[in-house]
Write a protein that holds these residues in place. Sequence first.
Motif, PDB file in Angstrom:
ATOM      1  N   GLU A 197      16.248  17.591 -30.660  1.00 55.54           N
ATOM      2  CA  GLU A 197      16.552  17.320 -29.258  1.00 55.54           C
ATOM      3  C   GLU A 197      17.807  18.076 -28.848  1.00 55.54           C
ATOM      4  O   GLU A 197      18.697  18.308 -29.669  1.00 55.54           O
ATOM      5  CB  GLU A 197      16.790  15.825 -29.028  1.00 55.54           C
ATOM      6  N   ASP A 198      17.862  18.416 -27.572  1.00 56.97           N
ATOM      7  CA  ASP A 198      19.066  19.060 -27.065  1.00 56.97           C
ATOM      8  C   ASP A 198      20.058  17.997 -26.600  1.00 56.97           C
ATOM      9  O   ASP A 198      19.812  16.795 -26.740  1.00 56.97           O
ATOM     10  CB  ASP A 198      18.731  20.064 -25.958  1.00 56.97           C
ATOM     11  N   ASP A 238      18.974  14.864 -24.487  1.00 63.26           N
ATOM     12  CA  ASP A 238      17.937  14.000 -25.078  1.00 63.26           C
ATOM     13  C   ASP A 238      16.525  14.508 -24.813  1.00 63.26           C
ATOM     14  O   ASP A 238      15.562  13.747 -24.814  1.00 63.26           O
ATOM     15  CB  ASP A 238      18.066  12.552 -24.599  1.00 63.26           C
ATOM     16  N   LYS A 239      16.385  15.803 -24.591  1.00 64.90           N
ATOM     17  CA  LYS A 239      15.072  16.404 -24.376  1.00 64.90           C
ATOM     18  C   LYS A 239      14.602  17.010 -25.696  1.00 64.90           C
ATOM     19  O   LYS A 239      15.312  17.832 -26.300  1.00 64.90           O
ATOM     20  CB  LYS A 239      15.146  17.494 -23.313  1.00 64.90           C
ATOM     21  N   ARG A 240      13.413  16.625 -26.141  1.00 64.86           N
ATOM     22  CA  ARG A 240      12.868  17.202 -27.381  1.00 64.86           C
ATOM     23  C   ARG A 240      12.496  18.652 -27.107  1.00 64.86           C
ATOM     24  O   ARG A 240      11.732  18.949 -26.196  1.00 64.86           O
ATOM     25  CB  ARG A 240      11.654  16.425 -27.857  1.00 64.86           C
ATOM     26  N   ARG A 285      17.875   8.655 -37.012  1.00 62.83           N
ATOM     27  CA  ARG A 285      18.341   9.306 -35.788  1.00 62.83           C
ATOM     28  C   ARG A 285      19.678   9.988 -36.064  1.00 62.83           C
ATOM     29  O   ARG A 285      20.604   9.386 -36.595  1.00 62.83           O
ATOM     30  CB  ARG A 285      18.489   8.271 -34.680  1.00 62.83           C
ATOM     31  N   GLN A 287      12.375  16.066 -35.552  1.00 66.08           N
ATOM     32  CA  GLN A 287      12.340  16.193 -34.092  1.00 66.08           C
ATOM     33  C   GLN A 287      13.697  16.708 -33.643  1.00 66.08           C
ATOM     34  O   GLN A 287      14.727  16.098 -33.941  1.00 66.08           O
ATOM     35  CB  GLN A 287      12.045  14.830 -33.459  1.00 66.08           C
ATOM     36  N   THR A 309       9.362  20.105 -32.602  1.00 68.01           N
ATOM     37  CA  THR A 309       9.076  19.183 -33.692  1.00 68.01           C
ATOM     38  C   THR A 309       8.506  19.989 -34.844  1.00 68.01           C
ATOM     39  O   THR A 309       7.537  20.732 -34.661  1.00 68.01           O
ATOM     40  CB  THR A 309       8.050  18.113 -33.263  1.00 68.01           C
ATOM     41  N   TYR A 326      22.518  20.283 -30.753  1.00 66.42           N
ATOM     42  CA  TYR A 326      21.156  19.884 -31.079  1.00 66.42           C
ATOM     43  C   TYR A 326      21.200  18.742 -32.086  1.00 66.42           C
ATOM     44  O   TYR A 326      22.075  18.692 -32.952  1.00 66.42           O
ATOM     45  CB  TYR A 326      20.374  21.065 -31.664  1.00 66.42           C
ATOM     46  N   TYR A 327      20.243  17.844 -31.958  1.00 69.18           N
ATOM     47  CA  TYR A 327      20.154  16.666 -32.815  1.00 69.18           C
ATOM     48  C   TYR A 327      18.851  16.736 -33.607  1.00 69.18           C
ATOM     49  O   TYR A 327      17.805  17.097 -33.055  1.00 69.18           O
ATOM     50  CB  TYR A 327      20.198  15.393 -31.967  1.00 69.18           C
TER      51      TYR A 327
END
Length: 98
Positions: A59-60, A63-65, A16, A57, A68, A4-5
Amino acid sequence: MSRYYFHVENQESYTRDENGMEFDSLERARNEASDAAGEILTSDLRAGKTNVVFQIQVEDGNDKRVMTLVVTGAVAAQSRSASGQREVSSDRDEDSAD
């Protein structure tokens, strides 16, 4: 395990997360984001900011959020009147006086 990001955005900047972190569930990633939000809020308030607004935010790895977290915090100034009673003022008080 999934990666996760955690991207952080406020009124002034966007950071980012290029590395991310691995967790075995989305719940654990949410807990990490919550902990990070608390640290950012505390740091900003200690630095003297009186109105803090930011979001994290998450994201997995695709790159899908997935969530949030929106965080807001404000500090109201307090002073004592001549009679010794506490007077509280904040931006919200000023806004409601219009």
